[in-house]
Design an enzyme around this catalytic site. Structure first.
Site, PDB file in Angstrom:
ATOM      1  N   CYS A 131      -8.550  -2.474   3.876  1.00 33.43           N
ATOM      2  CA  CYS A 131      -8.409  -3.635   4.767  1.00 33.43           C
ATOM      3  C   CYS A 131      -9.731  -4.111   5.330  1.00 33.43           C
ATOM      4  CB  CYS A 131      -7.506  -3.306   5.951  1.00 33.43           C
ATOM      5  SG  CYS A 131      -5.934  -2.655   5.473  1.00 33.43           S
TER       6      CYS A 131
ATOM      7  N   GLU B 137     -15.704 -12.041   2.775  1.00 31.44           N
ATOM      8  CA  GLU B 137     -14.499 -11.762   1.973  1.00 31.44           C
ATOM      9  C   GLU B 137     -13.847 -13.077   1.535  1.00 31.44           C
ATOM     10  OE1 GLU B 137     -11.489  -8.909   3.529  1.00 31.44           O
ATOM     11  OE2 GLU B 137     -10.025 -10.372   2.851  1.00 31.44           O
TER      12      GLU B 137
ATOM     13  N   CYS C 168     -11.190  -2.363  14.207  1.00 25.83           N
ATOM     14  CA  CYS C 168     -11.329  -3.821  14.331  1.00 25.83           C
ATOM     15  C   CYS C 168     -11.468  -4.290  15.773  1.00 25.83           C
ATOM     16  CB  CYS C 168     -10.139  -4.521  13.718  1.00 25.83           C
ATOM     17  SG  CYS C 168      -9.804  -4.011  12.041  1.00 25.83           S
TER      18      CYS C 168
ATOM     19  N   SER D 156      -7.487   1.496  -2.622  1.00 25.91           N
ATOM     20  CA  SER D 156      -6.303   0.658  -2.795  1.00 25.91           C
ATOM     21  C   SER D 156      -6.710  -0.713  -3.311  1.00 25.91           C
ATOM     22  CB  SER D 156      -5.588   0.513  -1.451  1.00 25.91           C
ATOM     23  OG  SER D 156      -4.661  -0.542  -1.523  1.00 25.91           O
TER      24      SER D 156
ATOM     25  N   GLU E 264       1.975   1.747  -3.443  1.00 26.57           N
ATOM     26  CA  GLU E 264       0.848   2.229  -4.234  1.00 26.57           C
ATOM     27  C   GLU E 264       0.647   3.725  -3.961  1.00 26.57           C
ATOM     28  OE1 GLU E 264      -2.780   0.215  -3.220  1.00 26.57           O
ATOM     29  OE2 GLU E 264      -3.785   0.763  -5.088  1.00 26.57           O
TER      30      GLU E 264
ATOM     31  N   GLU F   3     -12.998 -13.357  -6.015  1.00 22.55           N
ATOM     32  CA  GLU F   3     -11.682 -12.728  -6.201  1.00 22.55           C
ATOM     33  C   GLU F   3     -10.636 -13.344  -5.277  1.00 22.55           C
ATOM     34  OE1 GLU F   3     -14.395 -11.102  -5.319  1.00 22.55           O
ATOM     35  OE2 GLU F   3     -14.894  -9.581  -6.826  1.00 22.55           O
TER      36      GLU F   3
ATOM     37  N   LYS G 269     -15.408 -10.681   7.173  1.00 20.33           N
ATOM     38  CA  LYS G 269     -14.273 -11.457   6.657  1.00 20.33           C
ATOM     39  C   LYS G 269     -14.735 -12.823   6.158  1.00 20.33           C
ATOM     40  CE  LYS G 269     -10.171  -9.294   7.220  1.00 20.33           C
ATOM     41  NZ  LYS G 269     -10.352  -8.133   6.347  1.00 20.33           N
TER      42      LYS G 269
ATOM     43  N   GLU H 196       0.820  -1.199   0.000  1.00 13.11           N
ATOM     44  CA  GLU H 196       0.000   0.000   0.000  1.00 13.11           C
ATOM     45  C   GLU H 196       0.863   1.261   0.000  1.00 13.11           C
ATOM     46  OE1 GLU H 196      -4.051  -0.547   1.702  1.00 13.11           O
ATOM     47  OE2 GLU H 196      -3.412   1.050   3.031  1.00 13.11           O
TER      48      GLU H 196
END
Lengths: 180, 587
Positions: free
Chosen positions: B303, B365, B508, B323, B286, B370, B362, B283
């Protein structure tokens, strides 16, 4: 790179609603408390389409930027809003006190049996919708059934077949009410 | 000057500022009036009526949560009539509730159960009609059980007021009232962004995470050698899981956590922190590329999977700013089934990856296309929440508190302090700045502490001067705050450079999969993420390595396997993409 899908969503939503509803939403957008126009908007939609379809409620939500959960929450809260297509004729069985003691429940049962639907539903042929209502102010005629805007009473379970017949057969006098 | 009001509560005189509610005034006297729908961090609802009190001069009860005090008010919070009324209210709720406490996931942590016990309900007097609804487990993350709902609307309020998602609403009326997404459609067909805050605020088990413990037990019970089972706990687990075993909030328990995972039977215990360090490298590069004119600014972090869902449903036009880095979990899982598999001489399908996350999004995710290998298998096979893991440890009979400290396996268990603070809001920003500052200035020792981005405030902004450049940064947690910063970016004007967005209020550490707070603390209490974050900052300061790029294992990984940061291989394995998804959320 455009990743925004708003243009397509907006176009689809505008196509799903009558032009005057879209104009009404636009007119009130950004004004103070614009989301309190929600009920008025839903009234307009139901008045033109006869009921609120999921597609139309979604269109109202997107165009007025009112969360869809709120729109469907309001639509399901109020008895007045219909979420299914309405039949050609609207049958309202009065379940008010006077009609009820005179056997309105038996009439309701008979109607459900004959039409094959429950309250809030519409027959497959799209002919009749069945609803219950509270006192219609004609207790002297109890028990009463209202079809569209005509009141019929007193009605017994045995009269139901004839009553429905008058609306299904396309005779000239079909729309005339049963003589009271 | 605030007017002070004199009143008595249970004959005790007290003076409070005008505008104080009866409930708050009573708390000052140490009187805890029972409540269910009330939540100090959400708007007033007044739905449950459990907090009723008797007020002199009134022949009906008043609700303590919404009633403001007045001069000379005389309040009884515990008269026989009041106790009876509260008992009746809870009994009526119980009558319309499945009485399956023994087999319920929230047994022992259910507020309805607690109130029933406290108010002395020892038998059922009525056996009435009960609402019957199917369980909706269509979502990869959040399971909805309307039968257990007591219509307190805390979920509706947190979803609307804290997360700005407004996916839930009451539908219908009277006995038929049910809380659910628009049209009462399935959760996976709704605007839900899967943050799981509804789970945290629910007083019962009407919302829960999708269970992954079964599949993990199954993997762990396979004969030795069939699968190589690896695990990775996220940074914020070590700051919170101790609470499940009675340890004080904010106790760092990294070593015990590692030992517990080994005892459960995992073949290798790695650290999501390694993924976090790697995320920072990717990151930061980037970011530097974009600062150099390649791509759009500001760079938005990626994230938080709840935020990613929000991005795709609510702000798809902001995708080009976001990102492309995978989350630390997904980066590490990918490496486990590629780099680590190669090193171990194993096929990717012989490795089973379990992630321990403070998060329910998550789970979604991990299931996304992907984040799957070419054969369709996911890189992450199971995602356990902190709660799920704590239960497994208890179920296994492990005495967590007295465990000796263990150490992470190498090489995917080595990490810097910058990775630990990922769990706190502002942590990703601080970690990125530590590395970016060094890269921008070319000096070995850049700044370590970025106080401006610490703390649980919902939205923080700062301007830092690094290598003569003014860098405008923003950090947000709770998605209503994300909306504010996104709308500011869209409006133009101030040029932001780097923006950290976390879906959950407090980051988190207060995620949708974290332990339910102890009795004396409410979910959403800012103290909770603050205390848990303190544990992470302590771990960070105690470490030798403080910057992600100083992690020798990461350096080695690039040399041995990945090549250049943001290079072709890194891009293929460690980056992802996003797309607008439906239904489009209303913001």
């Amino acid at each position: 790179m455009t990743t925004d899908n708003w243009t397509e969503i907006k176009a689809a939503c505008e196509a799903a609603l009558p032009a005057e509803v879209v104009a009404f939403i636009e007119k009130h957008k950004g004004t103070p408390h614009s989301e309190s126009q929600l009920i008025a908007i839903l009234h307009m939609v139901q008045n033109t389409a006869g009921y609120l379809s999921k597609e139309q409620m979604n269109a109202v939500a997107q165009l007025a930027q009112i969360p869809l959960a709120k729109v469907t929450g309001v639509a399901t809260f109020y008895h007045y809003f219909r979420l299914n297509p309405r039949g050609k004729h609207m049958i309202n069985v009065c379940l008010g006190t006077a009609c009820y003691v005179k056997g309105a429940d038996k009439i309701a049962q008979r109607l459900m049996g004959d039409l094959g639907i429950q309250f809030g539903e519409t027959t497959k042929d799209g002919m009749f919708s069945l609803e219950s209502t509270r006192c219609l102010g004609t207790c002297g005629l109890a028990p009463v059934v209202m079809v569209d805007d005509q009141i019929h009473g007193p009605v017994g379970p045995g009269d139901i077949a004839t009553l429905l017949d008058r609306y299904t057969t396309k005779k000239k006098g079909a729309k005339a009410p049963i003589p009271v | 000057m605030t007017t002070m009001i004199n009143l008595t509560i249970d004959q005790e005189p007290i003076q409070v500022p005008a505008g104080t509610t009866v409930l708050k005034a009573a708390e000052k006297l140490g009187i805890h009036i029972p409540r269910l729908c009330y939540h100090p961090n959400l708007s007033l609802e007044g739905a449950c009526r459990v907090c009723v009190v008797q007020v002199e001069g009134f022949n009906h009860f008043l609700t303590a949560c919404g009633q403001e005090v007045w001069e000379g008010m005389e309040i009884q919070t515990n008269s026989p009539q009041i106790r009876q009324a509260r008992r009746d209210i809870i009994e009526l709720l119980l009558d319309n509730h499945p009485m399956d406490c023994q087999t319920c996931d929230r047994d022992g942590q259910c507020e309805l159960q607690k109130q029933a016990y406290r108010l002395g309900i020892r038998e059922r007097l009525f056996e009435g009609k009960r609402k019957i609804y199917p369980v909706d487990d269509s979502s990869e993350s959040v399971v909805r059980t309307p039968e257990k709902c007591i219509l307190c609307e805390r979920c509706v309020r947190v979803c609307e007021e804290v997360q700005g998602v407004h996916n839930l609403s009451q539908h219908g009326r009277g006995f038929q009232t049910v809380v659910g997404p628009a049209n009462l459609s399935k959760m996976d067909d709704s605007a839900c962004i899967m943050c799981g805050q509804c789970i945290n605020v629910c007083p019962t088990a009407a919302f829960l995470e999708k269970d992954h413990t079964e599949r993990v037990w199954e993997a762990l019970s396979l004969p030795r050698g069939v699968k190589h089972i690896v695990v990775q706990p996220a940074p914020s687990i070590r700051a919170a899981i101790g609470e499940c075993f009675g340890m004080p909030i904010g106790t760092p328990v990294t070593g015990k956590l590692i030992t517990a995972l080994r005892r459960l039977g995992f073949d290798a215990v790695f650290d999501t922190n390694f993924g976090a360090d790697l995320t920072i490298i990717e990151e930061a590069h980037e970011f530097l590329r974009r600062m150099g004119g390649e791509g759009q600014l500001p760079l938005l972090t990626s994230c938080s999977p709840g935020w990613v869902n929000f991005l795709e449903k609510f702000y798809p036009e902001m995708i080009p700013f976001t990102s492309t880095c995978k989350s630390p979990m997904s980066m590490l899982s990918t490496l486990m089934k590629t780099y680590y598999a190669e090193k171990k001489g194993l096929k990717p399908e012989e490795i089973y990856v379990v992630a321990i996350m403070p998060c329910v999004a998550k789970k979604y995710e991990a299931s996304r296309p992907e984040h799957r290998m070419e054969n369709g298998d996911p890189y992450t096979d199971a995602v356990l929440t902190t709660r799920e893991l704590a239960w497994m440890i208890k179920s296994y009979g492990i005495d967590f508190v007295n465990l000796p400290d263990g150490e992470f396996d190498r090489p995917l268990g080595i990490s810097s302090g910058a990775a630990d603070i990922f769990g706190a809001t502002g942590g990703v920003m601080e970690a990125a700045l530590r590395t970016a500052a060094v890269k921008l200035t070319g000096e070995e020792l850049g700044p370590l502490m970025f106080e401006d981005v610490r703390g649980v405030t919902g939205l923080k902004e700062a301007t830092l001067t690094i290598a003569g450049m003014d860098i405008n940064i923003a950090v947000s947690n709770g998605l209503t705050n994300a909306k504010v910063i996104l709308d500011k970016i869209k409006a133009g004007g101030k040029q932001y450079h780097l923006v950290e967005i976390m879906a959950c209020p407090g980051g988190c550490v207060a995620g949708g999969g974290q332990p339910y707070p102890p009795m004396d603390m409410d979910v959403l209490d800012p103290q909770l993420p603050l205390l848990r974050a303190k544990a992470l900052y302590k771990i960070d300061t105690d470490k030798q390595l403080r910057r992600s790029h100083e992690n020798p294992a990461i350096e080695h990984l690039y040399q041995e396997f990945l090549g250049e940061p943001n290079g072709e291989k890194a891009h293929h394995l460690l980056h992802t993409h996003y797309k607008a998804s439906l239904p489009r959320g209303i913001r």
